[in-house]
Design an enzyme around this catalytic site. Structure first.
Site, PDB file in Angstrom:
ATOM      1  CB  SER A  57     -40.051  19.687  97.714  1.00 13.64           C
ATOM      2  OG  SER A  57     -38.883  20.364  98.178  1.00 13.64           O
ATOM      3  N   GLY A  58     -37.886  17.033  96.463  1.00 12.80           N
ATOM      4  CA  GLY A  58     -36.945  16.788  95.378  1.00 12.80           C
ATOM      5  C   GLY A  58     -37.673  16.172  94.194  1.00 12.80           C
ATOM      6  N   GLY A 118     -40.027  13.381  95.549  1.00 11.58           N
ATOM      7  CA  GLY A 118     -41.013  14.019  96.412  1.00 11.58           C
ATOM      8  C   GLY A 118     -42.049  14.793  95.621  1.00 11.58           C
ATOM      9  CG  PHE A 147     -33.803  22.742 102.359  1.00 13.66           C
ATOM     10  CD1 PHE A 147     -33.618  22.853 103.725  1.00 13.66           C
ATOM     11  CD2 PHE A 147     -32.800  23.186 101.512  1.00 13.66           C
ATOM     12  CE1 PHE A 147     -32.446  23.393 104.237  1.00 13.66           C
ATOM     13  CE2 PHE A 147     -31.628  23.734 102.008  1.00 13.66           C
ATOM     14  CZ  PHE A 147     -31.451  23.838 103.390  1.00 13.66           C
ATOM     15  CE  LYS A 160     -33.544   1.392  94.596  1.00 15.62           C
ATOM     16  NZ  LYS A 160     -33.561   2.561  93.706  1.00 15.62           N
ATOM     17  CE  LYS A 168     -27.258  16.495  99.118  1.00 16.15           C
ATOM     18  NZ  LYS A 168     -25.900  17.058  99.041  1.00 16.15           N
ATOM     19  CD  GLN A 215     -29.904   8.640  99.448  1.00 11.57           C
ATOM     20  OE1 GLN A 215     -29.938   8.062 100.523  1.00 11.57           O
ATOM     21  NE2 GLN A 215     -29.757   9.948  99.360  1.00 11.57           N
TER      22      GLN A 215
END
Length: 399
Positions: A43-44, A47, A73, A238, A331, A333
């Site tokens: 659910s970020g 999401g 979360f 990428k 976050k 990546q």
């Protein structure tokens, strides 16, 4: 009798199986048409956008249940309220996608197991480093006929070698898993600006077409290709190139340098992918998941943004610190993926063949200054864009 009813019949000992079959099948409407029930695991920012896209289509299409569950979360907001309560009350993810209504049929659920209960279409969209733990929690608790799709950009590196997230999901949960990648900056899609994406699948064309149907809208065009590894690696690699593009921006090296970095990066993405999976198709890199995603991420993604800040501070502030300051809980990546790529290359003894990937890792680890991105990437790589020569290099590395 549908698959669900057969599963219940053979899973529940008599006489309860007969009693169970007297109730309506949860995956059928009027016990006639098979229905698909969707849960978004994550659910970020991305999401929440995925949930919005999906929710608009489940209301419109008769083959899907209207409700879309979204696992959240649980977090406590500065107001003291729980994030899930606020999402369900306001129909808005006020932390990760403020100002955007998700759709009244989106239900936030902090209980992972409950969120996936009865769902036969699972959309995974969390930071890739969390997926191992999520899969462990879900093993044995999802429908045996469920289909999965990963929107996650990253991979895991284990002793036995690299593992794509779609493969991790398939192995841990025992389900088929496709992927969706593309030139998709989430906030722009949330505002319904035109965009494209690519669904990658391995064998199940019918499932891939269903995913296309679930995600596609007039402003979000989705196509499918039979190359799950190629599509997923495009989305994964990428982010490493975008970190490099951020270094270039932070050092104010200009657009020519940035274009060169992107070209070299695309080249290394293609060679690395063929090294791991010879079945990867050249044409995949010219889908939305390939060159288009690389361009948009190097121009406006979070990895570019943090890479730029890192270079402006001369490498004196850590990526963790900048991530916390700049990404509002999202976050980063690219740095972790650069480490994972480096581990794969080191294990195969071919770090020298990937000067850009190697430079991003060395800079991110603090072993080189950000300016080294051009000094190292200017070395002549031991491969060429010519298809046959690249194949020869890849074959040699594999031997």
């Amino acid at each position: 009798m549908c698959f669900y009813c057969l599963f219940v019949f053979y899973s529940v000992p008599p006489p309860f199986a007969i009693v169970s079959l007297s109730f309506p099948c949860p995956l059928r409407r009027n016990n006639d048409v098979i229905m698909y029930k969707v849960t978004v695991v994550g659910s970020g920012n991305w999401g929440s956008v995925a949930a919005k896209l999906i929710a608009s289509n489940t209301l419109r299409l008769n083959s899907f249940h209207d409700e879309v569950r979204m696992w959240v979360f649980e977090e406590k907001l500065p107001s003291g309220e729980k994030l899930t309560d606020v999402i369900n009350k306001t129909n808005e993810n006020v932390k990760y996608l403020p100002g955007i209504k998700l759709g009244k049929n989106v239900v936030a659920d902090p209980d992972l197991e409950n969120a996936v209960k009865d769902a036969n279409m699972l959309v995974f969209v969390t930071p890739h480093q969390f997926m191992e733990g999520i899969c462990k929690r879900l093993a044995g608790k999802i429908r045996p006929d469920a289909e999965g799709i990963s929107l996650i950009k990253g991979m895991e590196v284990k002793k036995e070698g690299p593992c794509m997230i779609s493969t991790l999901i398939s192995k841990r949960l025992g389900i088929n898993c496709s992927v969706l990648m593309g030139a998709n900056i989430a906030n722009e899609i949330a505002m319904e600006k035109f965009s494209e994406a690519t669904v990658g699948y391995s064998k199940n064309k019918e499932a891939a077409e269903r995913w296309v149907q679930l995600f596609r809208t007039p402003y979000f065009i989705v196509t499918d290709v039979q190359d799950v590894e190629g599509v997923e690696l495009c989305g994964t690699l990428k982010n490493v190139v975008a970190i490099a593009a951020g270094f270039v921006d932070g050092l104010e090296m200009g657009n020519n340098t940035k274009a060169a970095i992107m070209r070299i990066g695309l080249n290394e993405m293609m060679v690395f992918s063929k090294m791991l999976f010879p079945s990867v198709k050249e044409s995949t890199y010219f889908e939305s998941c390939g060159v288009a995603d690389l361009i948009t991420t190097c121009l406006g993604g979070r990895n570019r943004k943090v890479g730029e800040a890192y270079a402006r501070y001369g490498g004196k502030r850590s990526f963790d610190e900048l991530e916390a300051e700049l990404l509002n809980g999202q976050k980063l990546q690219g740095v972790l993926t650069a480490l994972e790529v480096h581990e794969v290359l080191s294990d195969r003894g071919c770090v020298h063949m990937f000067p850009l990937f190697s430079a991003v890792h060395a800079i991110s680890a603090g072993r080189l200054p950000p300016s080294a991105i051009v000094e190292i990437s200017n070395e002549k790589p031991r491969y060429t864009l010519h298809y046959k020569l690249r194949e020869a290099v890849v074959f040699h590395v594999k031997k």
